[in-house]
Design a protein around this motif. Structure first.
Motif, PDB file in Angstrom:
ATOM      1  N   LEU A   1      -2.504  40.736 -16.253  1.00 21.40           N
ATOM      2  CA  LEU A   1      -2.594  41.865 -16.876  1.00 21.40           C
ATOM      3  C   LEU A   1      -1.751  42.972 -15.752  1.00 21.40           C
ATOM      4  CD1 LEU A   1      -6.121  42.503 -18.314  1.00 21.40           C
ATOM      5  CD2 LEU A   1      -4.102  42.076 -19.516  1.00 21.40           C
ATOM      6  N   HIS A   2      -0.873  43.676 -16.506  1.00 21.30           N
ATOM      7  CA  HIS A   2       0.125  44.596 -15.432  1.00 21.30           C
ATOM      8  C   HIS A   2       0.149  45.738 -16.340  1.00 21.30           C
ATOM      9  CE1 HIS A   2       1.564  41.147 -13.154  1.00 21.30           C
ATOM     10  NE2 HIS A   2       1.594  40.493 -13.995  1.00 21.30           N
ATOM     11  N   ILE A   3       0.293  46.877 -15.549  1.00 18.47           N
ATOM     12  CA  ILE A   3       0.434  48.188 -16.219  1.00 18.47           C
ATOM     13  C   ILE A   3       1.751  48.557 -16.863  1.00 18.47           C
ATOM     14  CG2 ILE A   3      -1.001  49.170 -14.214  1.00 18.47           C
ATOM     15  CD1 ILE A   3       1.315  50.597 -12.950  1.00 18.47           C
ATOM     16  N   GLU A   4       2.635  47.468 -16.585  1.00 17.03           N
ATOM     17  CA  GLU A   4       3.685  48.033 -17.765  1.00 17.03           C
ATOM     18  C   GLU A   4       3.530  47.634 -18.971  1.00 17.03           C
ATOM     19  OE1 GLU A   4       4.897  46.879 -13.300  1.00 17.03           O
ATOM     20  OE2 GLU A   4       3.516  45.987 -14.936  1.00 17.03           O
ATOM     21  N   VAL A   5       2.489  47.024 -19.400  1.00 21.09           N
ATOM     22  CA  VAL A   5       2.359  46.524 -20.908  1.00 21.09           C
ATOM     23  C   VAL A   5       1.794  48.103 -21.682  1.00 21.09           C
ATOM     24  CG1 VAL A   5       1.824  44.371 -20.332  1.00 21.09           C
ATOM     25  CG2 VAL A   5      -0.183  46.010 -20.657  1.00 21.09           C
TER      26      VAL A   5
ATOM     27  N   GLU B   1       2.764  50.918 -22.186  1.00 18.71           N
ATOM     28  CA  GLU B   1       3.729  51.524 -23.268  1.00 18.71           C
ATOM     29  C   GLU B   1       3.615  51.064 -24.472  1.00 18.71           C
ATOM     30  OE1 GLU B   1       8.132  53.852 -23.428  1.00 18.71           O
ATOM     31  OE2 GLU B   1       7.583  52.601 -21.477  1.00 18.71           O
ATOM     32  N   GLN B   2       3.953  49.572 -24.270  1.00 19.11           N
ATOM     33  CA  GLN B   2       3.901  48.805 -25.596  1.00 19.11           C
ATOM     34  C   GLN B   2       2.688  48.940 -26.557  1.00 19.11           C
ATOM     35  OE1 GLN B   2       4.428  44.754 -24.367  1.00 19.11           O
ATOM     36  NE2 GLN B   2       5.936  45.563 -22.620  1.00 19.11           N
ATOM     37  N   LEU B   3       1.401  49.451 -25.847  1.00 20.79           N
ATOM     38  CA  LEU B   3       0.321  49.284 -26.763  1.00 20.79           C
ATOM     39  C   LEU B   3       0.261  50.690 -27.601  1.00 20.79           C
ATOM     40  CD1 LEU B   3      -2.245  47.975 -23.856  1.00 20.79           C
ATOM     41  CD2 LEU B   3      -0.896  46.845 -25.734  1.00 20.79           C
ATOM     42  N   GLN B   4       0.960  51.684 -27.264  1.00 18.83           N
ATOM     43  CA  GLN B   4       0.637  52.912 -28.050  1.00 18.83           C
ATOM     44  C   GLN B   4       0.808  52.684 -29.598  1.00 18.83           C
ATOM     45  OE1 GLN B   4       2.944  56.441 -26.475  1.00 18.83           O
ATOM     46  NE2 GLN B   4       4.125  54.867 -25.406  1.00 18.83           N
TER      47      GLN B   4
ATOM     48  N   TYR C   1      -0.992  50.510 -31.110  1.00 16.56           N
ATOM     49  CA  TYR C   1      -2.053  49.999 -31.741  1.00 16.56           C
ATOM     50  C   TYR C   1      -3.312  50.689 -31.656  1.00 16.56           C
ATOM     51  CZ  TYR C   1       0.974  46.118 -30.902  1.00 16.56           C
ATOM     52  OH  TYR C   1       2.114  45.059 -30.879  1.00 16.56           O
ATOM     53  N   THR C   2      -4.456  50.420 -32.364  1.00 16.63           N
ATOM     54  CA  THR C   2      -5.651  51.012 -32.439  1.00 16.63           C
ATOM     55  C   THR C   2      -6.824  50.074 -31.903  1.00 16.63           C
ATOM     56  OG1 THR C   2      -6.232  50.325 -34.702  1.00 16.63           O
ATOM     57  CG2 THR C   2      -5.073  52.622 -34.381  1.00 16.63           C
ATOM     58  N   HIS C   3      -6.526  48.853 -31.700  1.00 18.15           N
ATOM     59  CA  HIS C   3      -7.420  47.945 -31.144  1.00 18.15           C
ATOM     60  C   HIS C   3      -6.534  46.933 -30.510  1.00 18.15           C
ATOM     61  CE1 HIS C   3      -9.377  49.209 -34.731  1.00 18.15           C
ATOM     62  NE2 HIS C   3     -10.567  49.239 -34.176  1.00 18.15           N
ATOM     63  N   VAL C   4      -7.311  46.434 -29.230  1.00 20.10           N
ATOM     64  CA  VAL C   4      -6.577  45.678 -28.144  1.00 20.10           C
ATOM     65  C   VAL C   4      -7.642  44.637 -27.664  1.00 20.10           C
ATOM     66  CG1 VAL C   4      -5.578  45.277 -26.073  1.00 20.10           C
ATOM     67  CG2 VAL C   4      -4.889  47.018 -27.249  1.00 20.10           C
ATOM     68  N   MET C   5      -7.393  43.414 -27.664  1.00 20.51           N
ATOM     69  CA  MET C   5      -8.487  42.496 -27.449  1.00 20.51           C
ATOM     70  C   MET C   5      -7.516  41.621 -26.193  1.00 20.51           C
ATOM     71  SD  MET C   5     -10.412  39.268 -29.034  1.00 20.51           S
ATOM     72  CE  MET C   5     -11.320  40.383 -30.011  1.00 20.51           C
TER      73      MET C   5
ATOM     74  N   HIS D   1      -4.247  54.200 -19.694  1.00 20.87           N
ATOM     75  CA  HIS D   1      -3.828  54.299 -20.959  1.00 20.87           C
ATOM     76  C   HIS D   1      -4.308  55.690 -21.614  1.00 20.87           C
ATOM     77  CE1 HIS D   1      -2.715  53.898 -25.339  1.00 20.87           C
ATOM     78  NE2 HIS D   1      -1.832  53.375 -24.946  1.00 20.87           N
ATOM     79  N   ARG D   2      -5.437  55.821 -21.559  1.00 21.58           N
ATOM     80  CA  ARG D   2      -6.219  56.999 -22.107  1.00 21.58           C
ATOM     81  C   ARG D   2      -5.728  58.225 -21.211  1.00 21.58           C
ATOM     82  NH1 ARG D   2     -11.397  56.584 -25.234  1.00 21.58           N
ATOM     83  NH2 ARG D   2     -11.471  54.517 -25.900  1.00 21.58           N
ATOM     84  N   ASN D   3      -5.524  58.180 -20.019  1.00 25.65           N
ATOM     85  CA  ASN D   3      -5.154  59.312 -19.230  1.00 25.65           C
ATOM     86  C   ASN D   3      -3.471  59.538 -19.364  1.00 25.65           C
ATOM     87  OD1 ASN D   3      -7.570  59.838 -18.052  1.00 25.65           O
ATOM     88  ND2 ASN D   3      -7.145  58.421 -16.262  1.00 25.65           N
ATOM     89  N   LEU D   4      -2.717  58.535 -19.444  1.00 22.56           N
ATOM     90  CA  LEU D   4      -1.199  58.971 -19.752  1.00 22.56           C
ATOM     91  C   LEU D   4      -1.063  58.999 -21.082  1.00 22.56           C
ATOM     92  CD1 LEU D   4       0.214  55.629 -17.838  1.00 22.56           C
ATOM     93  CD2 LEU D   4       0.302  58.122 -17.063  1.00 22.56           C
ATOM     94  N   TYR D   5      -1.290  58.655 -22.175  1.00 17.93           N
ATOM     95  CA  TYR D   5      -0.831  58.882 -23.401  1.00 17.93           C
ATOM     96  C   TYR D   5      -1.939  59.594 -24.373  1.00 17.93           C
ATOM     97  CZ  TYR D   5       2.318  55.215 -21.923  1.00 17.93           C
ATOM     98  OH  TYR D   5       3.375  54.589 -21.264  1.00 17.93           O
TER      99      TYR D   5
END
Length: 130
Positions: free
Chosen positions: A22-26, A28-31, A33-37, A76-80
């Motif tokens: 896992l890398h923090i670069e992902v 931005e791509q997750l914005q 989605y509502t669920h991530v597994m 992700h919660r803090n940034l977006y």
């Protein structure tokens, strides 16, 4: 195996992305989605374990370009300022060397994980207003 199996299902509301770490670069791509597994191999007693990640969970580590699921969720919660429900699906494994063939026991664990994933997806779809 599991990522390929899920991708082969070609569910219209599921996107499969594979990576070794896992890398923090992902983030931005997750914005979208509502669920991530996050599916990962782990040293554990259960063949497969599906858990929800709580925003109050403590990150495993934070001193690397690699990140654990809790760190990614909190960042992700803090940034977006966008809540995403995060889950992990951990599959019991004994050998983690690259190129090691999947053992019959691990294949059974992966099949158990796939069944858990199908149940989870059905539950999400039943609760959702997609």
């Amino acid at each position: 195996w599991l990522a390929d199996k899920i991708a082969a299902d070609a569910h219209p509301f599921v996107t499969v992305q594979t990576m070794h770490q896992l890398h923090i670069e992902v983030l931005e791509q997750l914005q979208q989605y509502t669920h991530v597994m996050v599916v990962d191999a782990a040293l554990q007693n259960e063949p497969a374990l599906l858990t929800s990640i709580d925003p109050q969970d403590t990150p495993a580590h934070t001193e690397s370009h690699q990140a654990d699921v809790v760190t990614l969720m909190q960042l992700h919660r803090n940034l977006y300022q966008q809540p995403i429900d995060w889950f992990t699906l951990r599959i019991a494994a004994q050998q983690f060397e690259m190129g090691t063939a999947i053992s019959p026991a691990c294949m059974q664990h992966a099949q158990t994980a796939y069944a858990l994933w199908q149940q989870w997806l059905q539950q999400i779809l039943n609760e959702s207003t997609l």
